[in-house]
Motif scaffolding. Structure first.
Motif, mmCIF file in Angstrom:
data_model
loop_
_atom_site.group_PDB
_atom_site.id
_atom_site.type_symbol
_atom_site.label_atom_id
_atom_site.label_comp_id
_atom_site.label_asym_id
_atom_site.label_seq_id
_atom_site.Cartn_x
_atom_site.Cartn_y
_atom_site.Cartn_z
ATOM 1 N N GLU A 1 -9.639 -13.584 2.393
ATOM 2 C CA GLU A 1 -9.729 -14.329 3.651
ATOM 3 C C GLU A 1 -9.888 -15.824 3.383
ATOM 4 O O GLU A 1 -9.304 -16.650 4.094
ATOM 5 N N VAL A 2 -10.649 -16.172 2.367
ATOM 6 C CA VAL A 2 -10.806 -17.580 1.985
ATOM 7 C C VAL A 2 -9.450 -18.163 1.605
ATOM 8 O O VAL A 2 -9.088 -19.262 2.033
ATOM 9 N N ALA A 3 -8.677 -17.426 0.806
ATOM 10 C CA ALA A 3 -7.376 -17.915 0.325
ATOM 11 C C ALA A 3 -6.401 -18.190 1.468
ATOM 12 O O ALA A 3 -5.590 -19.116 1.379
ATOM 13 N N THR A 4 -6.500 -17.429 2.546
ATOM 14 C CA THR A 4 -5.550 -17.600 3.648
ATOM 15 C C THR A 4 -6.128 -18.366 4.836
ATOM 16 O O THR A 4 -5.366 -18.884 5.649
ATOM 17 N N GLY A 5 -7.454 -18.466 4.943
ATOM 18 C CA GLY A 5 -8.070 -19.050 6.125
ATOM 19 C C GLY A 5 -8.566 -20.473 5.974
ATOM 20 O O GLY A 5 -8.998 -21.074 6.957
ATOM 21 N N MET A 6 -8.509 -21.019 4.756
ATOM 22 C CA MET A 6 -8.983 -22.387 4.508
ATOM 23 C C MET A 6 -7.842 -23.250 3.993
ATOM 24 O O MET A 6 -6.911 -22.737 3.384
ATOM 25 N N ASP A 7 -7.976 -24.566 4.207
ATOM 26 C CA ASP A 7 -7.043 -25.491 3.560
ATOM 27 C C ASP A 7 -7.149 -25.295 2.054
ATOM 28 O O ASP A 7 -8.246 -25.038 1.531
ATOM 29 N N PRO A 8 -6.038 -25.447 1.329
ATOM 30 C CA PRO A 8 -6.050 -25.215 -0.122
ATOM 31 C C PRO A 8 -7.108 -26.014 -0.882
ATOM 32 O O PRO A 8 -7.705 -25.497 -1.824
ATOM 33 N N ALA A 9 -7.381 -27.244 -0.477
ATOM 34 C CA ALA A 9 -8.363 -28.073 -1.185
ATOM 35 C C ALA A 9 -9.765 -27.483 -1.124
ATOM 36 O O ALA A 9 -10.578 -27.724 -2.013
ATOM 37 N N TYR A 10 -10.060 -26.715 -0.076
ATOM 38 C CA TYR A 10 -11.377 -26.088 0.050
ATOM 39 C C TYR A 10 -11.372 -24.653 -0.467
ATOM 40 O O TYR A 10 -12.334 -24.216 -1.096
ATOM 41 N N ALA A 11 -10.283 -23.936 -0.224
ATOM 42 C CA ALA A 11 -10.196 -22.554 -0.706
ATOM 43 C C ALA A 11 -10.323 -22.495 -2.226
ATOM 44 O O ALA A 11 -11.024 -21.625 -2.767
ATOM 45 N N ILE A 12 -9.686 -23.426 -2.923
ATOM 46 C CA ILE A 12 -9.714 -23.388 -4.389
ATOM 47 C C ILE A 12 -11.133 -23.562 -4.921
ATOM 48 O O ILE A 12 -11.495 -22.968 -5.935
ATOM 49 N N ARG A 13 -11.952 -24.331 -4.231
ATOM 50 C CA ARG A 13 -13.345 -24.501 -4.663
ATOM 51 C C ARG A 13 -14.089 -23.171 -4.629
ATOM 52 O O ARG A 13 -14.852 -22.853 -5.543
ATOM 53 N N MET A 14 -13.865 -22.419 -3.557
ATOM 54 C CA MET A 14 -14.526 -21.118 -3.415
ATOM 55 C C MET A 14 -13.980 -20.124 -4.438
ATOM 56 O O MET A 14 -14.734 -19.377 -5.055
#
Length: 149
Positions: A109-122
């Motif tokens: 869900e993080v990978a698809t629900g966040m902008d890439p710059a934030y998803a990659i951090r998670m």
């Protein structure tokens, strides 16, 4: 005279992981984006004090930083973000003046629900046996030189 863009700002954030492997995410009130909980480090606090404070302010939860997982630079705004993996040690989920929603998401869900710059951090924070990542982005997307070293 110096402009704001000639200075860096330092922020701290945490990928808080629960026992099911889900990640704590917030939806910001100011821009509606889903992000990891975090914010600007204050001059008088240590880095770990700052991440604990920011997560508590935005989610109602008290965390313990477990490990450093990455350093990320927004090349447009000059913000350097220091990211930790964390675990909950107290509190209960609550929204704040800064957060419209607080939820637990799977890595997918993080990978698809966040902008890439934030998803990659998670996602960097939950990679097993990984060294801390060093990446750059434009505020939304990763930049080509932003891959792990």
């Amino acid at each position: 005279m110096t402009t704001a863009r000639e200075h860096h700002s330092v922020s701290v954030a945490a990928a808080v992981v629960d026992d099911a492997g889900r990640l704590l995410v917030i939806r910001r009130r100011d821009n509606g984006r889903w992000e990891p909980p975090g914010g600007v480090l204050e001059m008088t606090e240590s880095i770990t004090e700052g991440v604990v404070r920011e997560v508590r302010e935005e989610t109602g939860l008290t965390i313990e930083p477990v490990r450093l997982t990455g350093v990320y630079k927004n090349m447009v705004l000059g913000v350097v973000a220091i990211m930790f993996q964390g675990r909950v040690v107290g509190g209960s989920i609550a929204t704040s003046d800064e957060t419209a929603r607080v939820e637990w998401w799977t890595p997918e869900e993080v990978a698809t629900g966040m902008d890439p710059a934030y998803a990659i951090r998670m996602l960097d924070a939950v990679r097993e046996n990984a060294e801390p990542a060093v990446r750059a982005h434009d505020g939304v997307n990763l930049l080509p030189n932003g891959s792990p070293l």
